[in-house]
Design a protein around this motif. Structure first.
Motif, PDB file in Angstrom:
ATOM      1  N   GLY A 229      83.091 -29.697  39.561  1.00 40.02           N
ATOM      2  CA  GLY A 229      83.380 -29.074  38.268  1.00 40.02           C
ATOM      3  C   GLY A 229      82.211 -29.221  37.327  1.00 40.02           C
ATOM      4  O   GLY A 229      81.416 -30.163  37.449  1.00 40.02           O
ATOM      5  N   SER A 230      82.101 -28.285  36.398  1.00 37.95           N
ATOM      6  CA  SER A 230      80.984 -28.298  35.458  1.00 37.95           C
ATOM      7  C   SER A 230      81.490 -28.508  34.038  1.00 37.95           C
ATOM      8  O   SER A 230      82.578 -28.064  33.672  1.00 37.95           O
ATOM      9  N   ASP A 231      80.681 -29.187  33.240  1.00 39.13           N
ATOM     10  CA  ASP A 231      80.991 -29.492  31.848  1.00 39.13           C
ATOM     11  C   ASP A 231      80.354 -28.423  30.967  1.00 39.13           C
ATOM     12  O   ASP A 231      79.121 -28.302  30.935  1.00 39.13           O
ATOM     13  N   PRO A 232      81.136 -27.632  30.230  1.00 34.82           N
ATOM     14  CA  PRO A 232      80.559 -26.560  29.417  1.00 34.82           C
ATOM     15  C   PRO A 232      79.688 -27.065  28.275  1.00 34.82           C
ATOM     16  O   PRO A 232      78.846 -26.330  27.766  1.00 34.82           O
ATOM     17  N   ARG A 233      79.864 -28.326  27.887  1.00 31.86           N
ATOM     18  CA  ARG A 233      79.090 -28.855  26.766  1.00 31.86           C
ATOM     19  C   ARG A 233      77.677 -29.235  27.189  1.00 31.86           C
ATOM     20  O   ARG A 233      76.738 -29.095  26.404  1.00 31.86           O
ATOM     21  N   THR A 234      77.517 -29.717  28.423  1.00 28.97           N
ATOM     22  CA  THR A 234      76.218 -30.233  28.863  1.00 28.97           C
ATOM     23  C   THR A 234      75.638 -29.473  30.047  1.00 28.97           C
ATOM     24  O   THR A 234      74.446 -29.587  30.316  1.00 28.97           O
ATOM     25  N   GLY A 235      76.489 -28.754  30.783  1.00 29.84           N
ATOM     26  CA  GLY A 235      76.042 -28.098  32.003  1.00 29.84           C
ATOM     27  C   GLY A 235      76.031 -29.012  33.207  1.00 29.84           C
ATOM     28  O   GLY A 235      75.746 -28.578  34.321  1.00 29.84           O
TER      29      GLY A 235
END
Length: 280
Positions: A229-235
């Motif tokens: 999964g990816s974090d939209p805040r940090t990439g």
């Protein structure tokens, strides 16, 4: 390093139905064995944690109170169904992917915390679920296919109809692809993370193709990834891969992060999937 015994502050929140009277009817002593999913969702102003366990426990738990939005036990006391993932729909109903049971169920959870009515559709090795708000379909990944379901009926009497299916890439001809995790790619509408026994793909919904052109693929793309999964805040991208020498073959003590590369270790742990805390 996560060491709750040495530093309790690493635990921001915890949940267990054991000894909790709000979940007693689900027989958690028998059903809450091998927790395998925990992901946060927002629904009508509340944050819910959707959680499943291999021996039958499924619940949508209100954060931070632990109150029960809805729950059930599917074949409690054994892994006959093996619920692997859950997802909440806009109407408040909850879908469950059952790998050993080879099916996807959609429960009328909007009708109350112990609602038992459900619709059902077959899917061999059902492992992951994702509700696509833009297309208003339920995605599911199984052993061999990535499929979508149209949700019909009413909230009290839901219906599931498969509307598309695409074969998962197979590394070795004649072998099962072994679809495992399914999650939206943060910041890339129309792309889904899909893991198999051999690789980590992104699925381009518009082009209907599996690709490995994402940044960091040379480290992220590997065999037997149980969660991604990816974090939209940090990439940043997280992933989990089993390691040897632990109590079960699907456990790890480590959560890998990529771009930049790093690692979290749970002391004396046994992790199956890891998720960013992203209520959405």
């Amino acid at each position: 390093m996560w060491d709750p015994a040495a530093d309790p502050s690493v635990v921001r929140w915890r949940f267990s139905p054991l000894g909790d009277p709000r979940y007693a009817d689900l027989d958690p002593a028998a059903s809450w064995i091998y927790p395998c999913e925990a992901k946060a969702r927002r629904h009508r102003g509340r944050t819910l944690v959707l959680t499943t366990a291999s021996f039958g426990f499924v619940a949508a738990v209100e954060y931070p109170t632990g109150r029960r939005y809805w729950g059930t036990a599917i074949g409690p006391g054994d892994d006959l169904f093996n619920p692997h993932s859950a997802e909440i729909l806009p109407d408040g109903n909850v879908a469950v992917a059952c790998s050993t049971g080879a099916l996807v169920r959609l429960y009328a959870a909007s009708c109350g915390p112990d609602a038992a009515r459900y619709a059902e559709a077959p899917l061999k090795g059902a492992h992951g679920l994702h509700w696509d708000r833009a297309r208003r379909v339920l995605w599911a990944v199984g052993d061999d296919e990535l499929v979508t379901y149209e949700v019909g009926g009413t909230p009290a009497r839901p219906a599931l109809t498969q509307v598309s299916a695409v074969a998962l890439p197979v590394a070795v001809p004649g072998r099962t692809a072994g679809g495992h995790d399914l999650f939206p790619v943060a910041g890339r509408p129309g792309r889904l993370w899909v893991t198999t026994n051999a690789s980590v793909f992104q699925y381009d919904v518009r082009r209907r193709v599996f690709v490995r052109d994402y940044p960091g693929h040379e480290l992220i793309d590997r065999a037997k990834v149980k969660a991604v999964g990816s974090d939209p805040r940090t990439g940043q991208v997280l992933s989990t891969v089993p390691e040897g020498g632990l109590g079960e073959t699907w456990w790890t003590t480590k959560v890998s992060v990529h771009r930049p590369t790093g690692e979290y270790t749970l002391v004396k742990g046994g992790i199956y999937k890891a998720r960013w805390w992203l209520p959405s």
